[in-house]
Design a protein around this motif. Structure first.
Motif, PDB file in Angstrom:
ATOM      1  N   CYS A 113      -2.325   2.267  12.264  1.00  0.00           N
ATOM      2  CA  CYS A 113      -0.912   2.333  11.890  1.00  0.00           C
ATOM      3  C   CYS A 113      -0.110   3.091  12.952  1.00  0.00           C
ATOM      4  O   CYS A 113       1.005   2.687  13.306  1.00  0.00           O
ATOM      5  N   ILE A 114      -0.683   4.165  13.491  1.00  0.00           N
ATOM      6  CA  ILE A 114       0.005   4.923  14.551  1.00  0.00           C
ATOM      7  C   ILE A 114       0.264   4.009  15.751  1.00  0.00           C
ATOM      8  O   ILE A 114       1.323   4.045  16.372  1.00  0.00           O
TER       9      ILE A 114
ATOM     10  N   LYS B 103      -4.581  11.612 -21.049  1.00  0.00           N
ATOM     11  CA  LYS B 103      -5.576  10.881 -21.844  1.00  0.00           C
ATOM     12  C   LYS B 103      -6.600  10.209 -20.934  1.00  0.00           C
ATOM     13  O   LYS B 103      -6.288   9.814 -19.810  1.00  0.00           O
ATOM     14  N   LYS B 104      -7.820  10.095 -21.480  1.00  0.00           N
ATOM     15  CA  LYS B 104      -8.899   9.455 -20.714  1.00  0.00           C
ATOM     16  C   LYS B 104      -8.617   7.971 -20.533  1.00  0.00           C
ATOM     17  O   LYS B 104      -7.993   7.332 -21.382  1.00  0.00           O
ATOM     18  N   GLY B 105      -9.124   7.437 -19.463  1.00  0.00           N
ATOM     19  CA  GLY B 105      -8.966   6.013 -19.195  1.00  0.00           C
ATOM     20  C   GLY B 105      -9.685   5.685 -17.909  1.00  0.00           C
ATOM     21  O   GLY B 105     -10.337   6.550 -17.301  1.00  0.00           O
ATOM     22  N   PRO B 106      -9.593   4.437 -17.453  1.00  0.00           N
ATOM     23  CA  PRO B 106     -10.292   4.062 -16.220  1.00  0.00           C
ATOM     24  C   PRO B 106      -9.682   4.721 -14.986  1.00  0.00           C
ATOM     25  O   PRO B 106      -8.577   5.249 -15.030  1.00  0.00           O
ATOM     26  N   ARG B 107     -10.425   4.644 -13.930  1.00  0.00           N
ATOM     27  CA  ARG B 107      -9.926   5.140 -12.647  1.00  0.00           C
ATOM     28  C   ARG B 107      -9.807   3.938 -11.717  1.00  0.00           C
ATOM     29  O   ARG B 107     -10.772   3.187 -11.538  1.00  0.00           O
ATOM     30  N   MET B 108      -8.618   3.757 -11.160  1.00  0.00           N
ATOM     31  CA  MET B 108      -8.405   2.605 -10.267  1.00  0.00           C
ATOM     32  C   MET B 108      -7.844   3.084  -8.936  1.00  0.00           C
ATOM     33  O   MET B 108      -6.964   3.940  -8.910  1.00  0.00           O
ATOM     34  N   PHE B 109      -8.373   2.509  -7.862  1.00  0.00           N
ATOM     35  CA  PHE B 109      -7.756   2.797  -6.558  1.00  0.00           C
ATOM     36  C   PHE B 109      -6.885   1.630  -6.155  1.00  0.00           C
ATOM     37  O   PHE B 109      -7.137   0.474  -6.511  1.00  0.00           O
ATOM     38  N   VAL B 110      -5.825   1.949  -5.425  1.00  0.00           N
ATOM     39  CA  VAL B 110      -5.018   0.892  -4.805  1.00  0.00           C
ATOM     40  C   VAL B 110      -4.793   1.323  -3.359  1.00  0.00           C
ATOM     41  O   VAL B 110      -4.416   2.469  -3.084  1.00  0.00           O
ATOM     42  N   SER B 111      -5.124   0.427  -2.435  1.00  0.00           N
ATOM     43  CA  SER B 111      -5.112   0.799  -1.019  1.00  0.00           C
ATOM     44  C   SER B 111      -4.263  -0.162  -0.199  1.00  0.00           C
ATOM     45  O   SER B 111      -4.153  -1.349  -0.535  1.00  0.00           O
ATOM     46  N   GLY B 112      -3.668   0.360   0.866  1.00  0.00           N
ATOM     47  CA  GLY B 112      -2.879  -0.450   1.784  1.00  0.00           C
ATOM     48  C   GLY B 112      -3.218  -0.109   3.223  1.00  0.00           C
ATOM     49  O   GLY B 112      -3.878   0.895   3.508  1.00  0.00           O
ATOM     50  N   VAL B 113      -2.781  -0.953   4.127  1.00  0.00           N
ATOM     51  CA  VAL B 113      -2.875  -0.724   5.575  1.00  0.00           C
ATOM     52  C   VAL B 113      -4.324  -0.467   6.023  1.00  0.00           C
ATOM     53  O   VAL B 113      -4.592   0.414   6.832  1.00  0.00           O
ATOM     54  N   ILE B 114      -5.256  -1.223   5.473  1.00  0.00           N
ATOM     55  CA  ILE B 114      -6.626  -1.226   6.032  1.00  0.00           C
ATOM     56  C   ILE B 114      -6.542  -1.870   7.410  1.00  0.00           C
ATOM     57  O   ILE B 114      -7.250  -1.474   8.343  1.00  0.00           O
ATOM     58  N   HIS B 115      -5.681  -2.883   7.515  1.00  0.00           N
ATOM     59  CA  HIS B 115      -5.300  -3.398   8.828  1.00  0.00           C
ATOM     60  C   HIS B 115      -4.002  -2.680   9.203  1.00  0.00           C
ATOM     61  O   HIS B 115      -3.002  -2.752   8.480  1.00  0.00           O
ATOM     62  N   GLY B 116      -4.038  -1.961  10.331  1.00  0.00           N
ATOM     63  CA  GLY B 116      -3.003  -0.973  10.645  1.00  0.00           C
ATOM     64  C   GLY B 116      -1.585  -1.504  10.775  1.00  0.00           C
ATOM     65  O   GLY B 116      -0.633  -0.720  10.759  1.00  0.00           O
ATOM     66  N   ASP B 117      -1.422  -2.825  10.912  1.00  0.00           N
ATOM     67  CA  ASP B 117      -0.073  -3.378  11.079  1.00  0.00           C
ATOM     68  C   ASP B 117       0.389  -4.154   9.844  1.00  0.00           C
ATOM     69  O   ASP B 117       1.441  -4.790   9.873  1.00  0.00           O
TER      70      ASP B 117
ATOM     71  N   VAL C  15      -4.753   3.451   4.853  1.00  0.00           N
ATOM     72  CA  VAL C  15      -6.181   3.757   5.062  1.00  0.00           C
ATOM     73  C   VAL C  15      -6.459   3.867   6.559  1.00  0.00           C
ATOM     74  O   VAL C  15      -7.034   4.841   7.037  1.00  0.00           O
ATOM     75  N   ASN C  16      -6.016   2.871   7.313  1.00  0.00           N
ATOM     76  CA  ASN C  16      -6.265   2.868   8.760  1.00  0.00           C
ATOM     77  C   ASN C  16      -5.131   3.617   9.467  1.00  0.00           C
ATOM     78  O   ASN C  16      -4.241   3.022  10.079  1.00  0.00           O
TER      79      ASN C  16
END
Ligand SMILES: [Zn+2]
Length: 351
Positions: free
Chosen positions: A95-96, A46-60, A90-91
């Protein structure tokens, strides 16, 4: 409200009802190893909003990665409307290296919206904006405290976009901070593009904090219910978050060995002794007094401090009465000991 008719990420399209892992190609390492940013897309029929959820923009800052893993395995996603775009790391470069930064020494969260011809960090920011953020209707970015600090679970929002207020209330963290936008942060870039976005903070770098993770999972799912991506549930007794429009740091008055006498979430009064600093042998002891009244939302975990270092982050509150109850209710609701109770009530576990 629902923007995209087609969902295309990394050149791959995702059909209604499909769940797919897409490895978005990033510039490779100098060893010639290929590098990818893993993205999980879950698109409802079904149609609905699109949401992003992000983690580890800061690698640690790793809690976000675990929050996303648990969200993606949450039973309720079977009933999703619209599209969830989950980016646990993300980063990838940071993270590596188990580092906050990119290999070029830059902080990814200070270079948004980035540029395809900019620095290494700027290129990653640009790619993330183009592929993930600008095609979303909403976003949640997950962080922990940086350095050797620890944060009480809290959401940071800007009151400029009203939808973020509803998202912040729905998230259910014990503290909402109407924080100033940091120039060139992801939150700044997303809000400039008109996309309501929350930033969630909880716990410390290079570790998992169970309470912060549980609160994060519950928060993301609750926001999805709020914006119509998941069915609403009958209102449980939810906590009324403490809202603050101002916060500040109490800094070390001297260099030395630091002992913390307070705890995160404590309601403190201006002038209250929060800890002590002394010579390693024990003499020349000085008290550290709170610079303002409010709730303690962040503090250092290192016992070694230099004069001027930020030790205690206090968010000002209009009303201190009853604030302790909010913090207690939050911990009661998210402590692992409650798991048995939650199961008995038939609520899906959050792990
Ligand atoms: Zn961070």
């Amino acid at each position: 409200m629902a923007k995209p008719i087609s969902v295309v990420i990394g050149g791959q399209s995702v059909a209604p009802g499909e769940s797919r892992t897409i490895d978005v190609e990033l510039p490779g390492l100098y060893t010639q190893a290929e590098t990818h940013m893993p993205v999980q897309v879950i698109r409802g029929l079904k149609k609905g909003p699109r949401m992003f959820v992000s983690g580890v923009i800061h690698g640690d800052e790793l809690n976000g990665m675990e929050i996303i893993r648990r969200v993606l395995n949450h039973n309720s996603l079977k009933r999703i409307k619209g599209t969830l775009v989950a980016v646990p790391i993300v980063n990838v470069y940071g993270c590596i290296n188990r580092s906050r930064y990119l290999p070029d020494g830059r902080d990814l969260n200070r270079v948004f919206p980035g540029s395809p011809r900019g620095s290494m960090a700027s290129r990653l920011a640009h790619l993330f904006m183009q592929e993930i953020v600008l095609n979303s209707d909403y976003g949640i970015d997950l962080h922990t405290a940086g350095g050797h600090r620890d944060n009480l679970p809290q959401v940071r929002m800007s009151p400029d976009i009203p939808a973020t207020q509803d998202m912040a209330q729905a998230f259910g963290a014990p503290v909402i901070l109407n924080a100033d936008l940091r120039d060139r942060s992801l939150r700044h870039a997303a809000l400039k593009a008109g996309i309501p976005m929350l930033l969630y903070e909880g716990g410390a770098a290079l570790s998992y904090d169970e309470v912060a993770i549980r609160a994060g999972v519950r928060g993301v799912i609750s926001v999805m219910r709020e914006i119509g991506m998941l069915p609403r549930v009958r209102k449980k007794k939810s906590i009324l978050p403490l809202v603050s429009s101002r916060s500040g740091w109490t800094r070390a008055p001297d260099s030395g060995v630091f002992r913390n006498h307070s705890r995160l979430g404590e309601i403190v009064k201006k002038g209250q002794v929060l800890g002590r600093i002394s010579h390693p042998i024990g003499h020349d002891e000085v008290e550290i007094k709170a610079k303002r009244s409010g709730v303690l939302i962040g503090c250092t975990r290192l016992p070694l401090v230099h004069e001027g270092e930020a030790l205690f982050h206090i968010a000002t509150l209009k009303e201190l009465d009853g604030a302790t109850d909010t913090i207690d209710q939050f911990h009661e609701a998210h402590s692992p000991e409650q798991e048995g109770d939650l199961r008995r009530k038939g609520e899906p576990p959050v792990f």
